[in-house]
Design an enzyme around this catalytic site. Structure first.
Site, short mmCIF file in Angstrom:
data_model
loop_
_atom_site.label_atom_id
_atom_site.label_comp_id
_atom_site.label_asym_id
_atom_site.label_seq_id
_atom_site.Cartn_x
_atom_site.Cartn_y
_atom_site.Cartn_z
N PHE A 83 0.86 -1.18 0.00
CA PHE A 83 0.00 0.00 0.00
C PHE A 83 0.90 1.23 0.00
O PHE A 83 1.70 1.42 0.91
CB PHE A 83 -0.92 0.04 1.22
CG PHE A 83 -1.90 1.18 1.18
CD1 PHE A 83 -3.16 1.03 0.63
CD2 PHE A 83 -1.54 2.44 1.66
CE1 PHE A 83 -4.06 2.08 0.55
CE2 PHE A 83 -2.42 3.51 1.59
CZ PHE A 83 -3.69 3.32 1.04
N ASP A 143 9.50 2.95 1.19
CA ASP A 143 8.32 3.62 1.72
C ASP A 143 8.30 3.41 3.23
O ASP A 143 7.89 2.37 3.72
CB ASP A 143 7.07 3.06 1.07
CG ASP A 143 5.78 3.73 1.56
OD1 ASP A 143 5.82 4.37 2.63
OD2 ASP A 143 4.75 3.59 0.89
N LYS A 183 3.36 10.49 8.16
CA LYS A 183 2.74 10.03 9.40
C LYS A 183 3.42 10.58 10.65
O LYS A 183 3.15 11.68 11.09
CB LYS A 183 2.64 8.50 9.40
CG LYS A 183 1.63 7.98 8.38
CD LYS A 183 1.34 6.52 8.58
CE LYS A 183 0.38 5.97 7.53
NZ LYS A 183 -1.00 6.46 7.69
#
Length: 377
Positions: free
Chosen positions: A132, A217, A246
């Site tokens: 994802f 990532d 985040k």
């Protein structure tokens, strides 16, 4: 408004994009969130690994107040000091050469795609099955799963997938058209999937041998989540491009792409809001507090404690630092049962995901473990 009124209002005015849990949050302090009825919940997922310092941390609130009284936004027509100071800090702690600030994680991935194609002159990027990377068109093209992709086909061409944690499969897939390989050190959205210890090292060696860029990532794993400042540090490697977000903002929207490959030329990339002084000042504070309060070490210590205690309860559990997955028979039901006990978690399929703020203490871990026992997880 009560929960029913809030749900009704959402159905009338908001896009139908979220499957929300039946809790309406009003405020947060530290490790706890409070709903509209003032019920207190222990937050064990930190807004999906975002609230690294918990809720309304005094240093973050102070920075927002002070910076908002000085300068909030100018666009990138001008130089602003917080942007460059944050870039300098990120370059220092990652070991990469340059930074580009974004608004969030999916923008960081979009930036990485453009850098990879510009640097190599090639179009193909290899991602992993069950990965994802985001929902904007480029990032979505690297995200696995028909439910994300099918409504928006055709996606960006020259993207393909191989099995995660299979270096041989990756080697067979690299061609003379391959610009880059993109990998999550731990797959988060698919249920905290942890590869073999030597996987990232072997991927790095392969990409160097084949002269292909490695994009990591670390949007979810970065900033202490796994017991290191960045998950790639567990493997002793360094990527060519690193995507962050985040935990960087501690709840304030911001992301970043770090890179040691070719740079952009003016006008090739940008954005109106990216790198604004307020977001960058907040991110600097978040990173500073993580380092000063030794929260990376706390992540390793409390994560090890939680994993050990969960295993002693004969649960199927895996994790690294404060990124933990617990396999259950019904993920949604388990999360709803924990809500009844005043504990907030999330789920991916039949995996309960545990991603608490890095400020967690043993008493909070024990409160969570007690609730796990109470519901018979």
């Amino acid at each position: 408004m009560d929960l029913n009124e809030i749900q009704k209002l959402e159905s009338m005015v908001y896009a139908n994009t979220f499957n929300r849990l039946p809790v309406a949050i009003k405020k947060g302090r530290g490790m706890y969130l409070y709903d509209v009825n003032d019920k207190r919940y222990l937050d064990m997922f930190a807004g999906i690994a975002v609230n690294s310092l918990g809720h309304c941390h005094p240093e973050v609130v102070k920075t927002i107040r002070e910076q908002s009284e000085i300068l909030i936004h100018t666009s990138n027509w001008f130089y602003t000091i917080p942007q460059l100071e944050l870039a300098q800090l990120l370059v220092k702690i990652t070991g990469l050469k340059r930074a580009f600030i974004t608004n969030d994680g999916t923008e960081a991935v979009e930036t990485a795609i453009k850098l990879a194609r510009k640097t190599t002159g090639k179009g193909e990027i290899i991602a992993m099955k069950n990965a994802f990377h985001g929902r904007t068109l480029g990032a979505l093209s690297l995200t696995w799963g028909e439910r994300y992709r099918k409504p928006f086909l055709p996606l960006v061409p020259e993207m393909k997938f191989v099995e995660y944690n299979d270096v041989d499969a990756l080697e067979r897939s690299i061609t003379d058209k391959t610009a880059a390989v993109i990998v999550e050190p731990i797959q988060g959205e698919s249920g905290v999937i942890i590869p073999d210890d030597n996987y990232l090292k072997e991927v790095r060696e392969l990409t160097e041998e084949r002269e292909v860029l490695l994009i990591l990532d670390e949007i979810q794993t970065g900033f202490g989540r796994t017991g290191k400042m960045f998950a790639f540090q567990h493997s002793g490697i360094e990527p060519d491009i690193l995507c962050l977000a985040k935990g960087l903002g501690g709840g304030f929207p911001i992301g970043a792409t770090l890179f040691s490959c070719n740079d952009f030329e003016p006008g090739e990339h940008g954005g109106t809001f990216i790198g604004n002084p307020l977001a960058c000042a907040v991110a600097k504070t978040v990173v500073r507090v993580i380092m000063e309060k030794k929260l990376v070490k706390n992540s390793e210590r409390l994560g090890s404690y939680l994993l050990r205690e969960l295993r002693e309860r004969n649960l199927s559990v895996r994790g690294k630092g404060l990124m933990i997955g617990i396999d259950v028979s019904d993920g949604k039901r388990s999360v709803l049962d924990l809500i009844e006990k005043g504990i907030l978690t999330i789920y991916s399929g039949n995996t309960v995901r545990v991603l608490p703020p890095l400020i967690i203490e043993k008493k909070h871990a024990d409160q969570f473990l007690s609730a796990v026992e109470d519901i018979g997880l």
